[in-house]
Design an enzyme around this catalytic site. Structure first.
Site: not given
Ligand code: GLN
Length: 250
Positions: A93, A127, A194
């Site tokens: 990520c 998101r 993750h």
């Molecule tokens: N900040 C990044 C995003 O939101 C990575 C997020 C994360 O590592 N879960 O795209």
């Protein structure tokens, strides 16, 4: 054998307990008769190109990424040289985003990346969250699935010539459009997943360990005898079922 692992920024990039991936690598290395020597590589620490068999970097929010991005970019040439010399790498990520050419966050600021992976990332207005199922073929002819969980605003656009980690069966993946997830450059893998990732996908931990051993011995990646793990198989099954229940891509 002793495998040398460089864990980049453990105190900054550990969202969703990404550190658990190191625990799985350690445990599975032991099962195969090897040991892991894990070195934390933080801000200001030098990376020497032949000192690590495997690099690991986890995920983090934009704020944590901004805190380490300049230091990571400075370590970039040594990381790129290490991978060119056959070291393995797993980036998750936020770490995956910064190992590309760079990440433009929601506030418009640009964090220059390492340039190991041929991609760029731009934060979107929504998101992409949920369970994901991928199909990967890291070893030609051997198709495997990877189950995990994604939560990112960043849309990662791979260059046309780039090799993804896998094809999205269920979930969003790199950008919610392309049908691809993650990226591979030689023995380096980047992904949004993750979970942490490796407890649900022990075959992937074994692939990384085999690549790290190949680097350590300057030989071929060994083929391990199967070490079935009923709990990990169940974790994969449950996560894959949740991803399927979510439906197709998007
Ligand atoms: N900040 C990044 C995003 O939101 C990575 C997020 C994360 O590592 N879960 O795209």
């Amino acid at each position: 054998m002793k495998l040398r692992v460089g864990h980049l920024y453990p105190e900054y990039l550990n969202i969703y307990a990404d550190r658990g991936n190191i625990a799985v690598l350690s445990r599975r290395a032991e099962l195969h008769g090897h040991t892991l020597e894990v070195e934390a590589l933080g801000v200001g620490d030098d990376v020497s190109p032949r000192a690590q068999d495997l690099f690991y970097v986890g995920g983090g929010q934009d704020r944590e990424q901004a805190a380490i991005a300049p230091d990571l970019a400075a370590k970039g040439p040594a990381i790129i040289e290490s991978v060119a010399n056959g070291a393995a790498l797993l980036a998750v990520c936020g770490g995956y985003q910064l190992l590309g050419r760079g990440y433009r966050g929601r506030d418009g600021s640009f964090m220059p990346g390492v340039g190991l992976f041929p991609h760029e990332t731009v934060a979107g207005t929504t998101r992409m969250i949920g369970d994901v199922l991928l199909e990967c073929e890291l070893v030609p002819g051997e198709r495997r699935t990877v189950a995990g969980f994604e939560n990112h605003a960043g849309r990662t656009l791979l260059d046309h010539s780039a090799e993804p980690l896998g094809r999205v069966l269920h979930g969003f993946g790199n950008d919610g459009e392309s049908g691809f997830e993650g990226c591979r450059v030689e023995r380096a893998l980047g992904t949004y997943l993750h979970g942490p990732l490796l407890p649900r996908n022990p075959w992937l931990a074994d692939w990384l360990l085999a690549q790290a051993l190949a680097h350590a011995t300057s030989g071929e990646p060994p083929v391990f005898t199967e070490q079935p793990d009923a709990l990990a198989a169940e974790a994969h099954r449950v996560a894959a079922a949740r991803a399927k229940a979510r439906g197709g891509r998007r």
